[in-house]
Scaffold this motif. Structure first.
Motif, mmCIF file in Angstrom:
data_model
loop_
_atom_site.group_PDB
_atom_site.id
_atom_site.type_symbol
_atom_site.label_atom_id
_atom_site.label_comp_id
_atom_site.label_asym_id
_atom_site.label_seq_id
_atom_site.Cartn_x
_atom_site.Cartn_y
_atom_site.Cartn_z
ATOM 1 N N LEU A 125 6.336 -3.140 -13.810
ATOM 2 C CA LEU A 125 8.026 -3.972 -12.908
ATOM 3 C C LEU A 125 7.426 -2.752 -11.364
ATOM 4 O O LEU A 125 7.675 -3.710 -10.414
ATOM 5 C CB LEU A 125 9.106 -3.503 -13.598
ATOM 6 C CG LEU A 125 10.121 -3.135 -12.842
ATOM 7 C CD1 LEU A 125 10.755 -4.889 -12.144
ATOM 8 C CD2 LEU A 125 11.317 -2.691 -13.096
ATOM 9 N N LEU A 126 6.416 -1.752 -11.418
ATOM 10 C CA LEU A 126 6.981 -1.387 -10.265
ATOM 11 C C LEU A 126 5.659 -2.098 -9.295
ATOM 12 O O LEU A 126 6.256 -2.551 -8.246
ATOM 13 C CB LEU A 126 5.932 -0.040 -10.363
ATOM 14 C CG LEU A 126 7.289 1.906 -11.078
ATOM 15 C CD1 LEU A 126 6.301 2.585 -11.034
ATOM 16 C CD2 LEU A 126 8.340 1.679 -9.896
ATOM 17 N N ALA A 127 4.845 -2.110 -9.764
ATOM 18 C CA ALA A 127 3.559 -3.265 -8.753
ATOM 19 C C ALA A 127 4.375 -4.378 -8.685
ATOM 20 O O ALA A 127 4.109 -5.696 -7.744
ATOM 21 C CB ALA A 127 2.813 -3.536 -9.876
ATOM 22 N N LYS A 128 5.054 -5.118 -9.206
ATOM 23 C CA LYS A 128 5.368 -6.622 -9.194
ATOM 24 C C LYS A 128 6.643 -6.501 -8.625
ATOM 25 O O LYS A 128 6.407 -7.323 -7.171
ATOM 26 C CB LYS A 128 5.790 -7.286 -10.577
ATOM 27 C CG LYS A 128 6.705 -8.501 -10.311
ATOM 28 C CD LYS A 128 8.100 -9.040 -11.744
ATOM 29 C CE LYS A 128 8.341 -10.162 -12.016
ATOM 30 N NZ LYS A 128 8.733 -10.552 -12.865
ATOM 31 N N VAL A 129 7.528 -5.788 -7.542
ATOM 32 C CA VAL A 129 8.529 -5.613 -7.051
ATOM 33 C C VAL A 129 7.939 -4.873 -5.966
ATOM 34 O O VAL A 129 8.638 -4.635 -4.572
ATOM 35 C CB VAL A 129 9.738 -5.008 -7.299
ATOM 36 C CG1 VAL A 129 10.494 -5.558 -8.734
ATOM 37 C CG2 VAL A 129 9.834 -3.601 -7.846
ATOM 38 N N ASN A 130 6.894 -4.304 -5.968
ATOM 39 C CA ASN A 130 6.240 -3.284 -4.628
ATOM 40 C C ASN A 130 6.722 -2.047 -4.425
ATOM 41 O O ASN A 130 7.396 -1.710 -3.184
ATOM 42 C CB ASN A 130 6.037 -4.263 -3.805
ATOM 43 C CG ASN A 130 4.948 -3.219 -2.414
ATOM 44 O OD1 ASN A 130 3.668 -2.543 -3.627
ATOM 45 N ND2 ASN A 130 4.875 -3.870 -1.446
ATOM 46 N N SER A 131 7.872 -1.330 -4.995
ATOM 47 C CA SER A 131 8.410 -0.256 -5.514
ATOM 48 C C SER A 131 8.013 0.661 -4.341
ATOM 49 O O SER A 131 6.987 0.963 -4.723
ATOM 50 C CB SER A 131 9.538 -0.177 -6.223
ATOM 51 O OG SER A 131 9.540 1.361 -6.261
ATOM 52 N N PRO A 132 8.547 1.270 -3.413
ATOM 53 C CA PRO A 132 7.489 2.664 -2.930
ATOM 54 C C PRO A 132 7.711 3.700 -4.039
ATOM 55 O O PRO A 132 6.568 4.838 -4.032
ATOM 56 C CB PRO A 132 8.923 2.575 -1.957
ATOM 57 C CG PRO A 132 10.031 1.406 -1.213
ATOM 58 C CD PRO A 132 9.360 1.105 -3.110
ATOM 59 N N LEU A 133 8.543 3.459 -4.521
ATOM 60 C CA LEU A 133 8.217 4.245 -6.024
ATOM 61 C C LEU A 133 6.410 4.602 -6.186
ATOM 62 O O LEU A 133 6.132 5.856 -7.313
ATOM 63 C CB LEU A 133 9.332 4.461 -6.792
ATOM 64 C CG LEU A 133 9.372 5.557 -8.339
ATOM 65 C CD1 LEU A 133 9.571 6.733 -8.074
ATOM 66 C CD2 LEU A 133 10.035 4.836 -9.549
ATOM 67 N N LYS A 134 6.328 3.761 -6.993
ATOM 68 C CA LYS A 134 4.593 3.465 -7.317
ATOM 69 C C LYS A 134 4.329 4.601 -6.708
ATOM 70 O O LYS A 134 2.752 4.543 -7.324
ATOM 71 C CB LYS A 134 4.195 2.654 -7.412
ATOM 72 C CG LYS A 134 3.780 1.094 -5.758
ATOM 73 C CD LYS A 134 3.432 0.189 -6.102
ATOM 74 C CE LYS A 134 3.046 -0.470 -4.616
ATOM 75 N NZ LYS A 134 1.973 0.191 -3.748
ATOM 76 N N ASN A 135 4.242 4.916 -5.536
ATOM 77 C CA ASN A 135 2.668 5.760 -4.227
ATOM 78 C C ASN A 135 3.711 6.839 -5.130
ATOM 79 O O ASN A 135 2.336 7.814 -4.622
ATOM 80 C CB ASN A 135 3.813 5.637 -3.521
ATOM 81 C CG ASN A 135 2.663 4.250 -2.564
ATOM 82 O OD1 ASN A 135 1.755 3.453 -2.734
ATOM 83 N ND2 ASN A 135 3.897 2.973 -1.425
#
Length: 996
Positions: A587-597
């Motif tokens: 989900l993080l990658a799909k919505v390109n959330s800043p949290l993934k960094n």
């Protein structure tokens, strides 16, 4: 007038005075009275003359007072009463051998009680080599070790009273509550008491409250090796005590915790010791071993009662090793030895338990899961009757499946010596029936290889319950072994043996090597072969905090990556844990959330299993149902058509269902104990906040608060997966009608949106027996507040949701429902060094490593000038629910209640935690206070560990959030209401404007 020689015999008044109770022995009547309230005992004293005698016995009132006591106990001055009101009544015609013996024990003096043969070896100071060669395996009395201590001259009652009269010391007594007394009050008590088993100062925190005492003695050179020294602060088990008590006080029969060894130095008075070698249960003692978690409890008479009533029954060959310890002497008790101590006069002593290379493996064995080996260590081969080992679980009644874990009858192994030479072995089945039979097995050996044979092969450290009687927690034990492994490479052969006993480390290393070979990871170094301390957190040094509730498995730190093998709770729990994590990362990658960094990258994931005697690995990204998984008998597979069939909503259903099952059933019911999910993530650089807490500047910590607010905002903004109501198990839609034989309270969730239904039902179940659970936790939770907790928490949890209907007539909830980490604490936040000039002026996450002025953020002396947050780790406890869940551990564990940091955090968070309920006609009141929505969770979630699948924060082993609150805010221990606690801890939330 009648001649005295012809006086009528005194009539026995017992049958008439007791009526139908006359058939009950006196000791049973006395035991029954201890369960009444003082008021009821006073009323019962008016029923008859014999009841008057029973109800005026001093030991009864001591027991009643101690049951109500909590915290600081004071010795009140005697009160003058009118003699006509206080004069005791006297009755003839009643004689009770039981009461007489107890009265005798309460008033006897022990001045001439030292009649032992001094069978314990006595030696003057010996060298370490002599001690290891001649003395390490048997008790010994050493003289001369304390000759140079200041305590040798200053530890007298009068001098300690002058120095520490107003200092409170902990009192040892048979109660679950923590009691302390000021020393001056304790001395006053000692001077007037006539108790069979007097209150006894036995304080393991004396170094904190009376630091000067630590300067009065030093650990003798013979005992300087203590492998628990690698643990700091609260992570180290209790190990040193100051002991002060009057004659008749003492320690009843016991084996020291975790099979540690101990030394005890006497400074004042005389102590009488009796000791038996390991495995030989003393006469009159019963050993209870819980077959579910291996918890060991000892049922024993008091020291004085044993010496007066049981010792005379012993034949000379059955008597223990004995001695009378004199001032200045140090007795050494090796691992596993039974011992009993009786103070012959007022005594003062200091004692310490220790782990050295001699007993290290025994301590590790005691930490291992299972019950057979623990019974054998303490009771010898008496614990191994074939019937008790293999028949313990076969008599379970059908109704047991409807019982919650705390109320299930605990299957216990009981070993007792009844008479001289007559040994009985008991097994108590689920109906409470004891099976007795004799045993005369004598070929017991207190040898580590012999004892290890009785380990339960099917019980593993990671998937069976941790014994509540262990002196430390799972997390601390793993941390201890890992620190020894890294810090003492010269001892690795011994440490590995211990880790194999406690952790089954050899098995997990074998699995790790298979994973490394499959993914072509670098060859393991020696440092990487032992799992790190925390089962779900790839870190080296665990911070002192609330801890991880439900770690997922064995975690290994490698040079550039972290390998986590999911195993905690059995395969079914593991597969839902990994499936949810993989759904989250996708989900993080799909919505390109800043949290993934700010989350470690996932490098690989898969399933390792055994097929035809060989290991097989299948990569798995969480999507679909692999054949090896489909062959398992998993209960909830209604979501096979969904992209992530083992994702968050399936996991929530599993957690709710498992709350009704015992841990052993959860771990073994699926029949898939040869399958292990795993994940490989990139290893974070830098250090955990737990390691840096005391070294960070105020500005760094404020930036940390801002960072956490921003990233928690990013987490809570993630879209929740759509809830498929049709996938909700029919079993979860209705409450079971019965629990433990009683009709359950009906939970009306007809108006609750489906995605909130599990949440409400779980909270309702956790409310059951809340007062009893809090009472069991005891100190530092004030008893006055425990009594008020039911009126403070909601009678209907649906009220917290403030449900209303929208314009389309659909029920809506005033609470946001979001992804929650549920475990953001000081050991799950990583920080990297950066240049001081690079400190964030706005977005704390934008700071980078220092390039100019120093090397990688360090000055020329290698010290970091500044630190910034880089990652949040450990998403094993992912859940969906109320976002306030994530606020609780941040405020209590990371901020330690600092309101300025909490305010900074909220200013960066800027999301609604709850909408203003007045908008929908709730009428305000406590439900409109945001602080109230935070506070009750600290009580609802007070369920035992087996029930904590809702990712709450209240328990780490035997700890809970309330314990953290009352330890952090000590002034709240005198709070008069829960509202006072609420406003002190969470009042800042009411000023928060970040909600609609």
């Amino acid at each position: 007038m009648q001649n005295s020689d012809q006086a009528l015999p005194v009539k026995d008044r017992r049958p008439h005075a007791l009526g139908d109770l006359k058939i009950i022995p006196d000791e049973i009547i006395c035991s029954m009275l201890e369960h009444l309230t003082p008021r009821d005992v006073g009323r019962l004293a008016c029923v008859s003359s014999v009841m008057y005698i029973f109800c005026n016995e001093e030991p009864l009132w001591m027991s009643l007072c101690l049951k109500k006591a909590s915290g600081l106990l004071q010795e009140d001055p005697p009160i003058e009463y009118d003699e006509s009101c206080t004069r005791l009544l006297h009755f003839d015609g009643f004689y009770s051998p039981f009461l007489y013996r107890r009265y005798y024990r309460c008033h006897t003096v022990l001045d001439g009680f030292s009649f032992d043969s001094q069978l314990v070896k006595r030696k003057k100071i010996v060298t370490r080599e002599e001690f290891d060669r001649e003395c390490a395996e048997e008790p010994i009395l050493l003289s001369g070790l304390a000759d140079t201590w200041p305590a040798r001259n200053t530890w007298t009652i009068d001098q300690l009273l002058t120095r520490y009269g107003d200092t409170a010391f902990r009192i040892s007594q048979r109660s679950v509550r923590s009691i302390s007394m000021k020393f001056k009050d304790y001395v006053a008590y000692m001077n007037v008491q006539h108790d069979e088993d007097p209150l006894y100062i036995f304080d393991y925190k004396f170094g904190e409250n009376a630091q000067g005492l630590l300067e009065d003695y030093r650990v003798p050179d013979l005992f300087q090796e203590d492998l628990f020294n690698v643990l700091d602060g609260d992570m180290r088990p209790s190990y040193r005590w100051v002991i002060i008590g009057p004659q008749r006080s003492g320690a009843s029969w016991h084996v020291d915790p975790a099979l540690t060894s101990a030394w005890n130095t006497l400074l004042c008075g005389r102590k009488r010791w009796a000791l038996y070698p390991p495995g030989r249960v003393p006469l009159g003692v019963t050993v209870h071993v819980n077959e579910d978690d291996g918890d060991v409890n000892i049922e024993t008479p008091s020291s004085l009662e044993w010496w007066l009533d049981f010792y005379p029954l012993l034949a000379d060959d059955d008597k223990p090793i004995e001695c009378t310890q004199l001032p200045g002497e140090t007795i050494v008790v090796p691992s596993g030895w039974w011992h009993c101590i009786l103070n012959l006069e007022t005594t003062i002593a200091v004692t310490q338990n220790f782990v050295d290379s001699k007993n290290f493996e025994f301590v590790c064995l005691d930490f291992a899961p299972g019950y057979r080996h623990k019974g054998v260590c303490r009771a010898g081969l008496l614990a191994l009757e074939e019937e008790s080992l293999e028949g313990g679980g076969k008599n379970t009644s059908a109704g047991d499946h409807d019982m919650s874990y705390p109320d299930l009858t605990r299957k216990e192994k009981r070993v007792r010596v009844n008479r001289c030479g007559e040994i009985q072995n008991h097994e108590e089945d689920t109906n409470g029936v004891s099976k007795n039979y004799n045993s005369s097995k004598q070929d017991f050996s207190y040898d580590i290889n012999f004892l290890a044979k009785f380990l339960d092969e099917d019980r593993d450290h990671y998937n069976f319950p941790w014994s509540s009687g262990n002196c430390t927690g799972k997390r601390e034990m793993r941390e201890w072994l890992y620190k020894l492994w890294v810090g003492k490479p010269e001892m690795r052969e011994l440490i590995w043996k211990g880790a194999c006993l406690a952790l089954n480390a050899g098995k997990w290393l074998e699995l790790l090597e298979e994973i490394c070979n499959f993914h072509k990871l670098p060859t393991l170094t020696a440092e990487e072969k032992l799992p790190v301390g925390n089962g779900s957190n790839p870190s080296v040094n665990m911070g002192v905090g609330l801890g991880n509730l439900f770690p997922r498995g064995a975690v290994y730190l490698m040079a550039d990556c972290v390998v986590k093998i999911f195993v905690e709770g059995g395969f079914e729990s593991s597969i839902y844990g990994l499936g949810t994590e993989l759904e989250f990362y996708s989900l993080l990658a799909k919505v390109n959330s800043p949290l993934k960094n700010y989350i470690p990258d996932v490098l690989a994931s898969g399933i390792l299993y055994v097929e035809n005697g060989s290991y097989t690995i299948v990569p798995w990204d969480g999507k679909g149902v692999l054949d090896v998984i489909g062959k398992c008998n998993l209960t909830l597979l209604n979501c096979k058509q969904e992209e992530f069939p083992f994702g968050i909503w399936s996991k929530k259903q599993f957690e709710y269902r498992s709350a009704w099952m015992s841990v052993s059933k959860l771990s073994t019911s699926d029949g898939c104990n040869r399958i292990w999910p795993y994940i490989i993530t990139k290893r974070c650089k830098g250090k955990m906040f737990a390691q840096l807490r005391d070294a960070l500047s105020g500005e760094d910590v404020l930036n940390l608060a801002s960072f956490l607010g921003e990233q928690l905002r990013n987490l809570h903004l993630l879209p929740c997966p759509p809830f498929n109501e049709s996938s909700l198990s029919d079993k979860l839609k209705t409450e079971p009608p019965f629990n433990n034989g009683f009709v359950e309270d009906v939970v009306d969730t007809s108006s609750v949106p489906a995605e909130w239904e599990i949440f409400i039902r779980t909270l309702a179940r956790k409310k059951k027996n809340l007062v009893n659970r809090l009472t069991a936790w005891g100190h530092p939770i004030p008893k006055a507040l425990i009594d008020k907790v039911d009126e403070y928490i909601p009678d209907d949890f649906v009220k917290l949701l403030d449900i209303y209907q929208d314009e389309n007539g659909l029920n809506k909830v005033c609470k946001p429902c979001s992804w929650i980490h549920s475990d953001i604490m000081d050991d799950n936040v990583y920080m990297e060094p950066c240049c001081a000039s690079s400190r964030s002026n706005g977005n704390a996450a934008d700071t980078g490593p220092m390039v100019n002025g120093s090397i990688n953020g360090y000055d020329e002396f290698g010290e970091a000038k500044s630190w910034h947050c880089s990652h949040i780790i450990d998403f094993s406890n992912l859940s969906i629910g109320d976002p306030i869940y994530d606020v609780i551990p941040i405020h209590l564990d990371i901020f330690r209640g600092d309101s300025s940091l909490f305010k900074q955090f909220l200013e960066s968070y800027k999301l609604p935690l709850v909408r203003r309920m007045q908008q929908h006609g709730s009428g305000g009141g406590k439900f409109s206070r945001l602080s109230y929505h935070a506070m009750p969770r600290n009580t609802w979630d007070g369920a035992p560990e087996w029930c904590l699948r809702e990712r709450c924060y209240c328990i780490l082993h035997d700890d809970n959030v309330l314990g953290t609150i009352f330890s952090t805010w000590k002034e709240l221990r005198t709070a008069k209401s829960w509202e006072e606690v609420e406003m002190t801890v969470w009042g800042e939330l009411n000023n928060y404007k970040g909600y609609a």
